[in-house]
Design an enzyme around this catalytic site. Sequence first.
Site, PDB file in Angstrom:
ATOM      1  N   GLY A  17      39.187 -41.900 -41.773  1.00 32.24           N
ATOM      2  CA  GLY A  17      39.012 -40.557 -41.964  1.00 32.24           C
ATOM      3  C   GLY A  17      37.637 -40.131 -42.334  1.00 32.24           C
ATOM      4  CB  ALA A  18      34.522 -41.520 -43.643  1.00 26.51           C
ATOM      5  CB  ILE A  21      38.700 -37.596 -34.332  1.00 27.50           C
ATOM      6  CG1 ILE A  21      37.723 -37.803 -32.939  1.00 27.50           C
ATOM      7  CG2 ILE A  21      39.697 -36.713 -34.159  1.00 27.50           C
ATOM      8  CD1 ILE A  21      38.423 -38.436 -31.774  1.00 27.50           C
ATOM      9  N   GLY A  22      38.836 -38.239 -37.191  1.00 26.07           N
ATOM     10  CA  GLY A  22      39.347 -38.631 -38.510  1.00 26.07           C
ATOM     11  C   GLY A  22      38.906 -37.543 -39.701  1.00 26.07           C
ATOM     12  CB  THR A  45      31.861 -49.383 -39.625  1.00 22.27           C
ATOM     13  OG1 THR A  45      31.964 -48.036 -38.887  1.00 22.27           O
ATOM     14  CG2 THR A  45      33.022 -49.988 -39.901  1.00 22.27           C
ATOM     15  CB  THR A 111      38.778 -52.612 -36.591  1.00 22.10           C
ATOM     16  OG1 THR A 111      37.792 -53.076 -37.743  1.00 22.10           O
ATOM     17  CG2 THR A 111      39.156 -51.299 -36.867  1.00 22.10           C
ATOM     18  CB  THR A 146      41.546 -43.852 -26.049  1.00 19.57           C
ATOM     19  OG1 THR A 146      40.690 -43.459 -25.159  1.00 19.57           O
ATOM     20  CG2 THR A 146      41.719 -45.248 -26.190  1.00 19.57           C
ATOM     21  CG  ASP A 147      40.859 -40.640 -21.681  1.00 28.47           C
ATOM     22  OD1 ASP A 147      40.287 -41.670 -22.158  1.00 28.47           O
ATOM     23  OD2 ASP A 147      40.581 -39.755 -21.334  1.00 28.47           O
ATOM     24  CD  GLU A 148      37.119 -45.193 -22.682  1.00 27.34           C
ATOM     25  OE1 GLU A 148      37.081 -46.377 -22.580  1.00 27.34           O
ATOM     26  OE2 GLU A 148      36.333 -44.531 -23.087  1.00 27.34           O
ATOM     27  CE1 TYR A 170      37.886 -47.652 -28.499  1.00 31.51           C
ATOM     28  CE2 TYR A 170      37.714 -46.677 -26.258  1.00 31.51           C
ATOM     29  CZ  TYR A 170      38.038 -46.620 -27.788  1.00 31.51           C
ATOM     30  OH  TYR A 170      38.669 -45.450 -28.130  1.00 31.51           O
ATOM     31  CE  LYS A 174      42.152 -46.876 -30.019  1.00 32.49           C
ATOM     32  NZ  LYS A 174      42.316 -46.594 -31.399  1.00 32.49           N
ATOM     33  CE1 TYR A 227      23.679 -46.038 -20.449  1.00 30.91           C
ATOM     34  CE2 TYR A 227      25.971 -45.769 -20.750  1.00 30.91           C
ATOM     35  CZ  TYR A 227      25.136 -46.163 -21.366  1.00 30.91           C
ATOM     36  OH  TYR A 227      24.788 -46.572 -22.491  1.00 30.91           O
ATOM     37  N   PRO A 294      28.247 -51.888 -17.569  1.00 29.15           N
ATOM     38  CG  PRO A 294      27.701 -53.925 -18.246  1.00 29.15           C
ATOM     39  CD  PRO A 294      27.507 -52.366 -18.751  1.00 29.15           C
TER      40      PRO A 294
HETATM   41  P1  NAD Z   1      34.288 -42.893 -34.975  1.00 29.02           P
HETATM   42  O1  NAD Z   1      33.571 -44.377 -34.501  1.00 29.02           O
HETATM   43  O2  NAD Z   1      33.641 -41.639 -34.946  1.00 29.02           O
HETATM   44  O3  NAD Z   1      35.136 -43.360 -36.414  1.00 29.02           O
HETATM   45  C1  NAD Z   1      35.763 -44.591 -36.775  1.00 29.02           C
HETATM   46  C2  NAD Z   1      35.925 -44.499 -38.165  1.00 29.02           C
HETATM   47  O4  NAD Z   1      36.743 -45.541 -38.494  1.00 29.02           O
HETATM   48  C3  NAD Z   1      34.677 -44.643 -39.154  1.00 29.02           C
HETATM   49  O5  NAD Z   1      34.801 -43.855 -40.106  1.00 29.02           O
HETATM   50  C4  NAD Z   1      34.622 -46.196 -39.426  1.00 29.02           C
HETATM   51  O6  NAD Z   1      33.882 -46.262 -40.812  1.00 29.02           O
HETATM   52  C5  NAD Z   1      36.109 -46.478 -39.516  1.00 29.02           C
HETATM   53  N1  NAD Z   1      36.545 -47.872 -39.610  1.00 29.02           N
HETATM   54  C6  NAD Z   1      35.985 -48.753 -38.638  1.00 29.02           C
HETATM   55  N2  NAD Z   1      36.613 -50.037 -38.823  1.00 29.02           N
HETATM   56  C7  NAD Z   1      37.419 -49.793 -39.801  1.00 29.02           C
HETATM   57  C8  NAD Z   1      38.097 -50.754 -40.375  1.00 29.02           C
HETATM   58  N3  NAD Z   1      38.262 -51.951 -40.183  1.00 29.02           N
HETATM   59  N4  NAD Z   1      38.844 -50.327 -41.541  1.00 29.02           N
HETATM   60  C9  NAD Z   1      38.718 -49.025 -42.208  1.00 29.02           C
HETATM   61  N5  NAD Z   1      37.809 -48.102 -41.411  1.00 29.02           N
HETATM   62  C10 NAD Z   1      37.241 -48.551 -40.209  1.00 29.02           C
HETATM   63  O7  NAD Z   1      35.616 -42.894 -34.096  1.00 29.02           O
HETATM   64  P2  NAD Z   1      36.280 -41.206 -33.372  1.00 29.02           P
HETATM   65  O8  NAD Z   1      35.262 -40.990 -32.285  1.00 29.02           O
HETATM   66  O9  NAD Z   1      36.354 -40.797 -34.538  1.00 29.02           O
HETATM   67  O10 NAD Z   1      37.546 -41.988 -33.012  1.00 29.02           O
HETATM   68  C11 NAD Z   1      38.507 -42.063 -33.779  1.00 29.02           C
HETATM   69  C12 NAD Z   1      39.813 -42.424 -32.993  1.00 29.02           C
HETATM   70  O11 NAD Z   1      39.981 -41.921 -32.026  1.00 29.02           O
HETATM   71  C13 NAD Z   1      39.719 -44.137 -32.746  1.00 29.02           C
HETATM   72  O12 NAD Z   1      40.752 -44.816 -32.990  1.00 29.02           O
HETATM   73  C14 NAD Z   1      39.378 -43.791 -31.303  1.00 29.02           C
HETATM   74  O13 NAD Z   1      39.724 -45.079 -30.448  1.00 29.02           O
HETATM   75  C15 NAD Z   1      40.309 -42.480 -30.828  1.00 29.02           C
HETATM   76  N6  NAD Z   1      39.473 -41.701 -29.616  1.00 29.02           N
HETATM   77  C16 NAD Z   1      38.466 -41.429 -29.854  1.00 29.02           C
HETATM   78  C17 NAD Z   1      38.109 -40.536 -28.632  1.00 29.02           C
HETATM   79  C18 NAD Z   1      36.509 -39.952 -28.580  1.00 29.02           C
HETATM   80  O14 NAD Z   1      36.279 -39.441 -27.633  1.00 29.02           O
HETATM   81  N7  NAD Z   1      35.957 -40.148 -29.714  1.00 29.02           N
HETATM   82  C19 NAD Z   1      39.045 -40.071 -27.797  1.00 29.02           C
HETATM   83  C20 NAD Z   1      40.553 -40.566 -27.684  1.00 29.02           C
HETATM   84  C21 NAD Z   1      40.728 -41.508 -28.765  1.00 29.02           C
HETATM   85  O1  DAU Z   2      37.861 -40.989 -23.070  1.00 28.65           O
HETATM   86  C1  DAU Z   2      38.113 -41.159 -24.609  1.00 28.65           C
HETATM   87  C2  DAU Z   2      36.809 -42.212 -24.926  1.00 28.65           C
HETATM   88  O2  DAU Z   2      35.848 -41.329 -24.925  1.00 28.65           O
HETATM   89  C3  DAU Z   2      36.978 -42.604 -26.256  1.00 28.65           C
HETATM   90  O3  DAU Z   2      38.309 -43.559 -26.610  1.00 28.65           O
HETATM   91  C4  DAU Z   2      35.889 -43.543 -26.796  1.00 28.65           C
HETATM   92  O4  DAU Z   2      36.063 -43.737 -28.237  1.00 28.65           O
HETATM   93  C5  DAU Z   2      34.558 -42.544 -26.795  1.00 28.65           C
HETATM   94  O5  DAU Z   2      33.635 -43.212 -27.162  1.00 28.65           O
HETATM   95  C6  DAU Z   2      34.513 -42.115 -25.442  1.00 28.65           C
HETATM   96  O6  DAU Z   2      34.164 -43.134 -24.434  1.00 28.65           O
HETATM   97  P1  DAU Z   2      33.303 -43.079 -23.362  1.00 28.65           P
HETATM   98  O7  DAU Z   2      32.695 -44.302 -22.617  1.00 28.65           O
HETATM   99  O8  DAU Z   2      33.786 -42.038 -22.111  1.00 28.65           O
HETATM  100  O9  DAU Z   2      32.046 -41.872 -24.049  1.00 28.65           O
HETATM  101  P2  DAU Z   2      30.553 -42.042 -24.020  1.00 28.65           P
HETATM  102  O10 DAU Z   2      30.220 -40.979 -24.903  1.00 28.65           O
HETATM  103  O11 DAU Z   2      30.198 -43.409 -24.408  1.00 28.65           O
HETATM  104  O12 DAU Z   2      30.274 -41.905 -22.425  1.00 28.65           O
HETATM  105  C7  DAU Z   2      30.510 -40.695 -21.771  1.00 28.65           C
HETATM  106  C8  DAU Z   2      30.241 -40.989 -20.462  1.00 28.65           C
HETATM  107  O13 DAU Z   2      28.758 -40.628 -20.472  1.00 28.65           O
HETATM  108  C9  DAU Z   2      30.291 -42.183 -19.614  1.00 28.65           C
HETATM  109  O14 DAU Z   2      30.691 -42.209 -18.389  1.00 28.65           O
HETATM  110  C10 DAU Z   2      28.954 -43.152 -19.786  1.00 28.65           C
HETATM  111  C11 DAU Z   2      28.127 -42.043 -19.949  1.00 28.65           C
HETATM  112  N1  DAU Z   2      26.820 -42.242 -20.593  1.00 28.65           N
HETATM  113  C12 DAU Z   2      26.943 -42.345 -21.887  1.00 28.65           C
HETATM  114  C13 DAU Z   2      25.885 -42.886 -22.726  1.00 28.65           C
HETATM  115  C14 DAU Z   2      26.218 -43.090 -24.213  1.00 28.65           C
HETATM  116  C15 DAU Z   2      25.464 -42.128 -20.102  1.00 28.65           C
HETATM  117  O15 DAU Z   2      25.467 -42.259 -18.957  1.00 28.65           O
HETATM  118  N2  DAU Z   2      24.359 -42.460 -20.743  1.00 28.65           N
HETATM  119  C16 DAU Z   2      24.641 -42.904 -22.217  1.00 28.65           C
HETATM  120  O16 DAU Z   2      23.625 -42.813 -22.862  1.00 28.65           O
END
Ligand code: NAD
Ligand code: DAU
Length: 363
Positions: A17-18, A21-22, A45, A111, A146-148, A170, A174, A227, A294
Amino acid sequence: MTELPAPRFPRLLVTGGAGFIGSCFVRDRLARRDGTQIAVLDKLTYAGNLANLAAGEADPEQAARLRFVRGDIADAAIVAPLVAGADAVVNFAAESHVDRSILDPEAFLRTDVLGVHVLLEACRAEQERAARGERAAAPRFLQVSTDEVYGSVESGESHEEDRLEPRSPYSAAKAAGELLVHSCFVTYGLDAVVTRGSNTYGPYHHPEKLIPLFITNAIDDQQLPLYGDGLQRRDWLYVGDHAGAIGHVLEHGLAGEVYNIPGGNERANREVVVRLLELLGKPWSLVRRVEDRPGHDRRYAMDGARLAALGWQNEMPFEAGLAATVEWYLHNQAWWRAIKAGEWEDYYRRQYATRLAGSRDAG
Ligand code: NAD
Ligand code: DAU
């Protein structure tokens, strides 16, 4: 004064939650002022940040309903009493960055897989207590996925019943996490739901990810490492909509079900970068074409009919969300400048130094 409806889950445990999204989920829930008590368990972290919860802590009524515990979701001794005191557990905790998973996969297993298992075991113990009449009901468990997990989607849209084909450490971790959740629903009848959200953006997003990295680098006139050809496609979802949809599934989702949360804003990375630079008044010449990630997934796209049928609709249009995000980073420089120090510099060097040295004009 109108009475607020009683929340379905008056005591929430929000893990992770810190993070990005949380913390949005926590801030929005507290701001409802419906009496919900929230315990946040977060390891803090590099991605966790107590400043993300400052808004709630600054308001006495909200602060009284928020409790923060620093700890690891993979630590059963910390998790058990917190789950015992919760009506529902919403698990955001994860290692979340694809590039870091390519550099160092192990933390992702600990994790995103083992951590989920520990949380599920604690829920199972509470389910047994409920069966013995020692608590009213078993806790509901929501896994934020995640959609990934669908892998790269060349055409069409992923549906919830499609095969999972994760392609990065990753997304593989997930996928394993959510399969554990499914197994607990099937085997033990645990009350569990899963959400699969798409690429999320908005305030408090860690600057390692594309949108905040490019905004903050551009503010400082630094190079923007795009990229490959930059034609990879992502479906962008505003963070408030993602958090809201998770809350909606928590309250209304069917046990055992998975819900896609699409954004409805599919764009090529290049298009997003063009718009960011326009909003910031910065030149395209900052963009550098660098060596690709990659195994880079080319495209994600999901069908959202199941979530729509549950009564959820996103609110934020992409243009307005992107503009609000740029404004937020312009006005909250202390927040991201503190992150872009210390550990960040090592990571940035590892991830980008060679790439930027071998980069070329992005055309
Ligand atoms: P984030 O990296 O910003 O936050 C993750 C949080 O989890 C941090 O506060 C970190 O300290 C905490 N954490 C990590 N390991 C931990 C552990 N072992 N125990 C307790 N806390 C821990 O991530 P986010 O972008 O907010 O994503 C939140 C969730 O949503 C993730 O599960 C991610 O897979 C999922 N998600 C993210 C996206 C996106 O685009 N950001 C999209 C779809 C799903
Ligand atoms: O789709 C949901 C996912 O979106 C979540 O599950 C992940 O937690 C979240 O990190 C995110 O993953 P992506 O890999 O899609 O996000 P990112 O912001 O790292 O990259 C978005 C796109 O941009 C991807 O095609 C890679 C590209 N990119 C990213 C970075 C960091 C670049 O071209 N240059 C960069 O430096």
